[in-house]
Design an enzyme around this catalytic site. Sequence first.
Site: not given
Length: 280
Positions: A22, A67, A71, A132, A134, A136, A156, A161, A222
């Site tokens: 960043s 990060t 978060k 996924g 989670g 993300a 998933n 979930k 990702m």
Amino acid sequence: MTERFTLDTYAVIGNPIAQSKSPLIHTQFAHTSGQAMYYTRLLGTVGAFAAEVDDFRAQGAKGLNVTAPFKLDAFAYATDLSEGARLAGAVNALKFDGDRVYAENFDGVGLVNDIQRNLAVPLAGKRVLLLGAGGAARGALLPLLRQRPARLVLANRQLDKAQALVSEQGAAAQGVQLEASDYAQLQGQFDVVINATSASLFGQLPPLAAQAFAPGCLAYEMVYGKGATPFLQLARQSGVTRLADGVGMLVEQAAEAFVWWRGVRPETAGVIAQITVPIA
Ligand code: ATR
């Protein structure tokens, strides 16, 4: 007396933080857009997020990128959450204005902008598979739904979930065929397959059948900077030629934060080219 910053100052906070791109990205944005500002990195202490951010604000700081693993701390710290941050349940950018702490989550918008603008794959009407359930995947779901794909399947290992996420955000589906699935029951082919699991960080592969990739499909990982991850290797072995990792998402989410803070949209292509690691 607390010393005050003389330039508009921002930072990324995380732990660890040395690996963060960043500072490089925002410094480049500031340079190319002619913004007088300073962007640094803060090694946060687990359990002391609020006190450390209080300190940074007391010195006159204007904003933060957030990060792992902060978060959720940033979510709790904010006074004003955007809808995106609220639905993502996590915050990756803060803006300070007096007593107010405005909070956003630009990860999902960064993903969508990278896919549509940089990779030139429009999502409207497409069949999208998001792997996924989670953090993300949660952050990506609403921005993806807003592009009105024809079908969006959230797959998933732990089906419950994925089902919970779909029922929680289902109101935003509005015409999109939104479904939850496990890997074994997954039906059909997809034009865009996005790996939002953390499997690649451990050199693992989600148990995805090769038939899920439609001809001409985009396979999007990702995770960034790891070359041909097991997911990208599977896609390639399945005949997929459009492969991408999350470097463009990283730079595009940074660009959204930059616009939010500075009111100026930075050019992203040069920075993406600079930090891209080829998918060998
Ligand atoms: P993140 O914030 O990176 O999304 P997370 O919230 O811990 O991290 O979620 C990790 C996600 O990766 C989960 O969806 C997890 O699947 P389960 O919920 O079924 O555990 C998924 N994941 C991790 N390793 C995986 C693997 N080897 N195969 C498939 N999915 C995996």
